[in-house]
Design a protein around this motif. Structure first.
Motif, PDB file in Angstrom:
ATOM      1  N   ALA A   1     -18.945   2.408 -25.971  1.00  0.00           N
ATOM      2  CA  ALA A   1     -17.679   1.990 -25.361  1.00  0.00           C
ATOM      3  C   ALA A   1     -16.788   3.195 -25.080  1.00  0.00           C
ATOM      4  CB  ALA A   1     -16.958   1.004 -26.275  1.00  0.00           C
ATOM      5  N   GLU A   2     -16.816   4.194 -25.953  1.00  0.00           N
ATOM      6  CA  GLU A   2     -16.028   5.408 -25.725  1.00  0.00           C
ATOM      7  C   GLU A   2     -16.528   6.157 -24.487  1.00  0.00           C
ATOM      8  OE1 GLU A   2     -15.687   7.960 -29.128  1.00  0.00           O
ATOM      9  OE2 GLU A   2     -15.382   6.256 -30.463  1.00  0.00           O
TER      10      GLU A   2
ATOM     11  N   GLY B   1     -22.188   2.431 -33.372  1.00  0.00           N
ATOM     12  CA  GLY B   1     -20.797   2.028 -33.466  1.00  0.00           C
ATOM     13  C   GLY B   1     -20.126   1.895 -32.108  1.00  0.00           C
ATOM     14  N   ASP B   2     -18.950   2.505 -31.989  1.00  0.00           N
ATOM     15  CA  ASP B   2     -18.131   2.375 -30.788  1.00  0.00           C
ATOM     16  C   ASP B   2     -18.437   3.426 -29.721  1.00  0.00           C
ATOM     17  OD1 ASP B   2     -16.740   0.267 -31.958  1.00  0.00           O
ATOM     18  OD2 ASP B   2     -15.233   1.589 -32.852  1.00  0.00           O
TER      19      ASP B   2
ATOM     20  N   ARG C   1     -21.102  11.992 -33.412  1.00  0.00           N
ATOM     21  CA  ARG C   1     -20.379  10.756 -33.143  1.00  0.00           C
ATOM     22  C   ARG C   1     -21.281   9.534 -33.317  1.00  0.00           C
ATOM     23  NH1 ARG C   1     -17.314   8.876 -33.758  1.00  0.00           N
ATOM     24  NH2 ARG C   1     -16.576   7.725 -31.958  1.00  0.00           N
ATOM     25  N   TRP C   2     -22.545   9.651 -32.918  1.00  0.00           N
ATOM     26  CA  TRP C   2     -23.429   8.489 -33.027  1.00  0.00           C
ATOM     27  C   TRP C   2     -23.653   8.086 -34.480  1.00  0.00           C
ATOM     28  CZ3 TRP C   2     -25.055   5.292 -29.264  1.00  0.00           C
ATOM     29  CH2 TRP C   2     -26.020   4.343 -29.613  1.00  0.00           C
TER      30      TRP C   2
ATOM     31  N   ASP D   1     -15.132   4.340 -21.609  1.00  0.00           N
ATOM     32  CA  ASP D   1     -13.690   4.595 -21.580  1.00  0.00           C
ATOM     33  C   ASP D   1     -13.392   5.975 -21.030  1.00  0.00           C
ATOM     34  OD1 ASP D   1     -10.910   4.136 -22.153  1.00  0.00           O
ATOM     35  OD2 ASP D   1     -11.134   5.319 -23.984  1.00  0.00           O
TER      36      ASP D   1
ATOM     37  N   GLY E   1      -9.427   3.644 -25.881  1.00  0.00           N
ATOM     38  CA  GLY E   1      -9.726   2.317 -25.369  1.00  0.00           C
ATOM     39  C   GLY E   1      -8.518   1.506 -24.941  1.00  0.00           C
TER      40      GLY E   1
END
Length: 500
Positions: free
Chosen positions: A103-104, A99-100, A479-480, A107, A151
């Motif tokens: 990017a996190e 997922g995100d 989180r993953w 960030d 983000g």
């Protein structure tokens, strides 16, 4: 923020930001995925089972300088390359895209760079308590993206960042009386300003209002909601980001933020607010029964608008003064672990005695609340304040956050105990012990911790002291895999409390 002229070179900020961001990501990778090699050589080396790559790091509480092995040579990797390495490893390890989270991670690193730049031009608060709350540049040492701010552009969140030594006024709203939803003691909110007839005051975090955006336009248009200006005073954001403190009024206020910080979207959820009073009352009774050396900062009430229940919710929390022993100075435990100017941990002339005093204040209340009252305090570093006397010796512990506390039998006793051991021992005591040992090489903090725990007659203590492992939360995999932030998953870690 107050400004000074000092500004570090941009390349220095980038280098430091990489180091700050790599350390917790490496901690997660080494704890949750990597397999240590039996003969590490000059540096600890690991095999990443998904990709088969070899990784080595400079060891320590904050691992650094990661290198990967390729074509017979060790190659240094920076934070961007480390993120790619971790992402590829986890895709193969779990079969999930993640997922995100990549990017996190980026960030989070970029947020650290912005914070370092801002701190170099800001003045830290003179109050040691506020300084401890605003000291966390690393933040959670076992989270892959501890400083991510959703983000958004830096300008949207930096004015409200505790790590940048921010302070700011709150926005004052008026909510039509027939639209107010509240429970508990919220009288402190009415003293923040003046509402017109037929309305009640509702303070709002400026970032909160920016995030809600146009969703409130109909309520402003039809008069259910009014803008009344701002407070005539500044508030200081604490380590939790969405909680602020106003020292003159000795008042904490906790807000909703639709931003993911570490594992969770930091909104005051309706289901949590509706059960808050029961949990808060139980925690307060448990710690009051222990006498003045322990305290509970009560989340004594909330107020919001019925048409934006979660978006505009604000929680009123006890201040410090009614709980502190005379002459005691409160400090955030997470600040002691990370370090800040004037920290008594770093200055302790007798580190072993200081540590024993620390254990005497922090451990007994958490164990007694659990065993005698069925309250599972979330006694981790960010929810524990340790008060010290004039010599810097710990004399009192204060705990907070009814949202994070759990009650037995709402959770089974075994699950509550596992959560308490993780929060108190793995997240909290391990980090304080590690920081102390860094300042005093050769000090072994664990015999004193074992003695302190052994003093308490809980049925779980013998097994804790005999177990070869402790439960470690898997924040990277959590989180993953997209698991809910409250859905803690644990893996076994070596237990430093076990007899050696």
């Amino acid at each position: 923020m107050d400004r000074v002229d000092l500004k570090p070179p941009a390349d220095d900020v980038g280098r430091r930001a990489d180091a700050y961001a790599c350390a917790p990501l490496l901690n997660c990778l080494l704890r949750e995925v990597a397999v240590p090699l039996p003969d590490p050589g000059e540096r600890p080396a690991y095999r990443l089972p998904g990709t088969g790559r070899l990784l080595r790091v400079r060891p320590g509480r904050r691992p650094a300088d990661p290198e990967v092995y390729a074509a017979g040579v060790w190659h240094r990797v920076g934070h961007p390359e480390l993120v790619k390495l971790v992402a590829e490893e986890l895709r193969r390890h779990t079969g999930l895209p993640g997922g995100d989270l990549p990017a996190e991670m980026i960030d989070s690193r970029d947020a650290v760079a912005a914070l370092l730049d801002a701190r170099a031009r800001a003045t830290a608060p003179a109050d040691p308590y506020l300084r401890s709350e605003q000291s966390l540049i690393t933040g959670h040492p076992y989270h892959p993206a501890p400083k991510a701010r959703g983000g958004g552009p830096v300008a949207s969140w930096l004015p409200y960042a505790p790590e940048a030594h921010a302070r700011f006024p709150l926005v004052l709203l008026g909510v039509r009386e027939d639209q107010v939803a509240e429970e508990g003691d919220t009288r402190a909110l009415d003293a923040l300003g003046t509402a017109p007839p037929g309305y009640r005051l509702l303070p709002a975090h400026p970032w909160q209002l920016d995030l809600v955006g146009g969703d409130l336009a109909p309520a402003f248009a039809d008069g259910r909601l009014l803008r009344l200006g701002t407070t005539g005073f500044d508030t200081w954001p604490t380590a939790a980001v969405r909680t602020v403190y106003e020292p003159r009024r000795d008042l904490f206020l906790k807000f909703s933020l639709d931003v993911r910080i570490t594992n969770d979207i930091r909104r005051l959820w309706r289901h949590d607010l509706l059960r808050l009073r029961r949990t808060d009352l139980a925690a307060g009774q448990a710690l009051t029964a222990l006498g003045p050396s322990a305290g509970w900062l009560s989340d004594r009430g909330y107020r919001t608008a019925a048409f934006a229940f979660e978006e505009l919710a604000v929680l009123v929390r006890d201040g410090l003064r009614g709980h502190l022993l005379p002459g005691a100075t409160p400090l955030l435990a997470a600040g002691l672990a990370e370090g800040f100017e004037g920290s008594p941990l770093a200055a302790a002339a007798d580190p072993e005695g200081w540590w024993e005093a620390y254990l005497r204040q922090v451990v007994p209340p958490a164990l007694a609340a659990f065993d005698e009252h069925g309250v599972v305090l979330e006694a981790h570093l960010q929810n524990t304040l340790v008060a010290v006397d004039a010599s810097g010796t710990p004399v009192q512990a204060l705990f907070r956050d009814a949202e994070g506390a759990k009650l037995v039998p709402d959770v089974p006793r075994a699950a509550g105990w596992e959560r308490l051991v993780y929060c108190l021992v793995v997240n909290h005591l391990t980090e304080i012990a590690g920081a102390l040992a860094e300042h005093r090489p050769g000090l072994d903090p664990w015999p004193a911790a074992r003695r302190e725990l052994a003093r308490h007659d809980l049925p779980e203590i013998p097994a804790l002291l005999a177990s070869p492992t402790l439960p470690g939360k898997t924040n990277l995999l959590l989180r993953w895999t997209g698991a809910d932030g409250a859905d803690a998953r644990y893996l076994p870690l070596p237990n430093p409390l076990a007899a050696r």
